[in-house]
Design a protein around this motif. Structure first.
Motif, PDB file in Angstrom:
ATOM      1  N   GLU A  58       0.829  -1.204   0.000  1.00 58.67           N
ATOM      2  CA  GLU A  58       0.000   0.000   0.000  1.00 58.67           C
ATOM      3  C   GLU A  58       0.865   1.256   0.000  1.00 58.67           C
ATOM      4  N   ALA A  59       1.934   1.241   0.818  1.00 56.52           N
ATOM      5  CA  ALA A  59       2.823   2.403   0.902  1.00 56.52           C
ATOM      6  C   ALA A  59       3.682   2.561  -0.345  1.00 56.52           C
ATOM      7  N   MET A  60       3.860   1.481  -1.089  1.00 58.65           N
ATOM      8  CA  MET A  60       4.764   1.446  -2.226  1.00 58.65           C
ATOM      9  C   MET A  60       4.142   1.964  -3.518  1.00 58.65           C
ATOM     10  N   GLN A  61       2.855   2.197  -3.512  1.00 53.25           N
ATOM     11  CA  GLN A  61       2.170   2.624  -4.726  1.00 53.25           C
ATOM     12  C   GLN A  61       2.775   3.923  -5.274  1.00 53.25           C
ATOM     13  N   GLY A  62       3.193   3.880  -6.532  1.00 51.72           N
ATOM     14  CA  GLY A  62       3.665   5.086  -7.197  1.00 51.72           C
ATOM     15  C   GLY A  62       5.083   5.514  -6.898  1.00 51.72           C
ATOM     16  N   VAL A  63       5.866   4.699  -6.183  1.00 47.16           N
ATOM     17  CA  VAL A  63       7.242   5.094  -5.889  1.00 47.16           C
ATOM     18  C   VAL A  63       8.171   4.633  -7.007  1.00 47.16           C
ATOM     19  N   ASP A  64       9.300   5.315  -7.140  1.00 46.90           N
ATOM     20  CA  ASP A  64      10.291   4.955  -8.152  1.00 46.90           C
ATOM     21  C   ASP A  64      11.290   3.929  -7.643  1.00 46.90           C
ATOM     22  N   THR A  98       6.780  -2.379  -8.639  1.00 47.98           N
ATOM     23  CA  THR A  98       7.951  -1.570  -8.298  1.00 47.98           C
ATOM     24  C   THR A  98       9.204  -2.390  -8.584  1.00 47.98           C
ATOM     25  N   ARG A  99      10.103  -1.845  -9.371  1.00 43.18           N
ATOM     26  CA  ARG A  99      11.256  -2.625  -9.813  1.00 43.18           C
ATOM     27  C   ARG A  99      12.524  -2.361  -8.990  1.00 43.18           C
ATOM     28  N   ARG A 100      12.796  -1.102  -8.659  1.00 39.40           N
ATOM     29  CA  ARG A 100      14.097  -0.744  -8.095  1.00 39.40           C
ATOM     30  C   ARG A 100      14.091  -0.884  -6.583  1.00 39.40           C
ATOM     31  N   VAL A 101      14.954  -1.746  -6.064  1.00 33.37           N
ATOM     32  CA  VAL A 101      15.061  -1.998  -4.630  1.00 33.37           C
ATOM     33  C   VAL A 101      16.534  -1.986  -4.233  1.00 33.37           C
ATOM     34  N   LEU A 102      16.881  -1.142  -3.272  1.00 33.52           N
ATOM     35  CA  LEU A 102      18.257  -1.063  -2.782  1.00 33.52           C
ATOM     36  C   LEU A 102      18.260  -1.356  -1.288  1.00 33.52           C
ATOM     37  N   ALA A 140      19.165 -13.790  -0.169  1.00 36.99           N
ATOM     38  CA  ALA A 140      18.937 -14.909  -1.087  1.00 36.99           C
ATOM     39  C   ALA A 140      17.578 -14.774  -1.767  1.00 36.99           C
ATOM     40  N   MET A 141      16.590 -14.297  -1.024  1.00 38.96           N
ATOM     41  CA  MET A 141      15.257 -14.085  -1.607  1.00 38.96           C
ATOM     42  C   MET A 141      15.276 -12.927  -2.594  1.00 38.96           C
ATOM     43  N   LEU A 142      15.982 -11.867  -2.245  1.00 42.51           N
ATOM     44  CA  LEU A 142      16.032 -10.698  -3.116  1.00 42.51           C
ATOM     45  C   LEU A 142      16.733 -11.023  -4.433  1.00 42.51           C
ATOM     46  N   THR A 143      17.892 -11.651  -4.364  1.00 42.46           N
ATOM     47  CA  THR A 143      18.666 -11.917  -5.569  1.00 42.46           C
ATOM     48  C   THR A 143      18.033 -12.987  -6.446  1.00 42.46           C
ATOM     49  N   ALA A 144      17.158 -13.808  -5.878  1.00 41.78           N
ATOM     50  CA  ALA A 144      16.447 -14.824  -6.664  1.00 41.78           C
ATOM     51  C   ALA A 144      15.239 -14.243  -7.384  1.00 41.78           C
ATOM     52  N   SER A 145      14.866 -13.010  -7.040  1.00 38.57           N
ATOM     53  CA  SER A 145      13.703 -12.367  -7.650  1.00 38.57           C
ATOM     54  C   SER A 145      14.086 -11.746  -8.995  1.00 38.57           C
ATOM     55  N   ASP A 146      13.077 -11.244  -9.698  1.00 34.39           N
ATOM     56  CA  ASP A 146      13.303 -10.545 -10.966  1.00 34.39           C
ATOM     57  C   ASP A 146      13.422  -9.038 -10.777  1.00 34.39           C
ATOM     58  N   LEU A 147      13.516  -8.594  -9.535  1.00 33.47           N
ATOM     59  CA  LEU A 147      13.579  -7.160  -9.262  1.00 33.47           C
ATOM     60  C   LEU A 147      14.923  -6.567  -9.679  1.00 33.47           C
ATOM     61  N   ASP A 148      14.939  -5.275  -9.856  1.00 33.36           N
ATOM     62  CA  ASP A 148      16.145  -4.522 -10.187  1.00 33.36           C
ATOM     63  C   ASP A 148      16.793  -4.111  -8.866  1.00 33.36           C
ATOM     64  N   TRP A 149      17.552  -5.023  -8.275  1.00 39.33           N
ATOM     65  CA  TRP A 149      18.059  -4.831  -6.920  1.00 39.33           C
ATOM     66  C   TRP A 149      19.513  -4.371  -6.920  1.00 39.33           C
ATOM     67  N   THR A 150      19.885  -3.752  -5.812  1.00 38.61           N
ATOM     68  CA  THR A 150      21.283  -3.443  -5.497  1.00 38.61           C
ATOM     69  C   THR A 150      21.495  -3.709  -4.018  1.00 38.61           C
ATOM     70  N   LEU A 151      22.572  -4.405  -3.697  1.00 38.72           N
ATOM     71  CA  LEU A 151      22.957  -4.630  -2.308  1.00 38.72           C
ATOM     72  C   LEU A 151      24.217  -3.823  -2.018  1.00 38.72           C
ATOM     73  N   ALA A 152      24.194  -3.071  -0.932  1.00 40.50           N
ATOM     74  CA  ALA A 152      25.361  -2.292  -0.514  1.00 40.50           C
ATOM     75  C   ALA A 152      25.983  -2.970   0.705  1.00 40.50           C
ATOM     76  N   TYR A 153      27.270  -3.263   0.609  1.00 37.91           N
ATOM     77  CA  TYR A 153      28.019  -3.913   1.690  1.00 37.91           C
ATOM     78  C   TYR A 153      29.048  -2.931   2.257  1.00 37.91           C
ATOM     79  N   PRO A 154      28.651  -2.016   3.119  1.00 35.41           N
ATOM     80  CA  PRO A 154      29.644  -1.123   3.723  1.00 35.41           C
ATOM     81  C   PRO A 154      30.534  -1.881   4.699  1.00 35.41           C
ATOM     82  N   VAL A 155      31.767  -1.408   4.816  1.00 38.71           N
ATOM     83  CA  VAL A 155      32.684  -1.949   5.826  1.00 38.71           C
ATOM     84  C   VAL A 155      32.331  -1.312   7.171  1.00 38.71           C
ATOM     85  N   LEU A 156      33.253  -1.255   8.110  1.00 41.66           N
ATOM     86  CA  LEU A 156      32.943  -0.716   9.434  1.00 41.66           C
ATOM     87  C   LEU A 156      32.436   0.724   9.324  1.00 41.66           C
TER      88      LEU A 156
END
Length: 222
Positions: A58-64, A98-102, A140-156
């Motif tokens: 519901e909250a995601m409607q219309g977001v980029d 909604t396609r883009r998920v970070l 694992a769930m995110l990367t198995a999806s068809d979404l346009d995802w990005t994972l950020a792995y910051p160090v300390l």
């Protein structure tokens, strides 16, 4: 752009919201307590549970794009929060189109653990093993999806200001990350904002750090 932000009242999430608003974007903060967010132009709050796919949809409607900066603080038992919220997030995104998920994760999760220095591996295994396992399950769930995802792995993470000198390394191109490098939360927020707009890191995992002499063909400024 119009963003839906999870973890908007956390340390890094707050910085992302600040930077997004300063850049002229619109932000919907999906939070447990809307009273924690001061009223600001182009910022609205939706109260909900991150494990609730219906509420997220519901909250995601219309977001980029959706940006998750959910953290667990010093909790020893993550209680499946990241895995459950990622499952709900993927379901809601697929339902709404909604396609883009970070998602902000952490260096040391999944395959990145073997690329950390010996001292870093000891630290991750002694203090954050359950949290990292929870993050890995969600990813694992995110990367198995068809979404346009990005994972950020910051160090300390540190609380220093935005340096403007973020280095993003594709996890697949990283052999070993020596020592205990650091990056500010403000720099991580800046990376997420830039990656959301550019799409350069589509369906890739970015290891984030600053101030390193590490040489790799994938080492680049933000």
């Amino acid at each position: 752009m119009k963003f839906l932000v999870l973890g908007a009242t956390g340390t890094t999430g707050t910085l992302f919201v600040d930077q997004a608003l300063e850049a002229g974007h619109e932000v919907i903060a999906y939070v447990r307590d809307a009273a924690k967010l001061p009223a600001r132009d182009r910022l609205s709050a939706v109260t909900g549970n991150v494990r609730d796919a219906n509420g997220l949809a519901e909250a995601m409607q219309g977001v980029d794009a959706v940006v998750s900066a959910l953290g667990l603080g010093r909790a020893k038992d993550p209680g499946g929060l990241i895995a459950d919220s990622t499952r709900a997030l993927v379901e809601a995104a697929e339902r709404t189109g909604t396609r883009r998920v970070l998602i902000m994760s952490a260096f040391g999760v999944g395959e990145s653990l073997s690329k950390a220095s010996a001292v870093a591996r000891f630290m991750y295994n002694s203090g954050g093993k359950a949290t990292f396992a929870d993050k890995a399950a969600g990813e694992a769930m995110l990367t198995a999806s068809d979404l346009d995802w990005t994972l950020a792995y910051p160090v300390l993470l540190t609380n220093k200001p935005n340096s403007g000198k973020v280095r993003a390394i594709d996890l697949k191109e990283l052999d070993r990350l020596p020592g205990l490098p650091r990056i500010s939360r403000a720099d991580v927020a800046a990376f997420l904002l830039g990656a959301a707009a550019s799409g350069e890191w589509s369906r890739r995992i970015a290891v984030l750090l600053t101030g390193t002499a590490l040489k790799t063909r994938s080492l680049r400024p933000l």
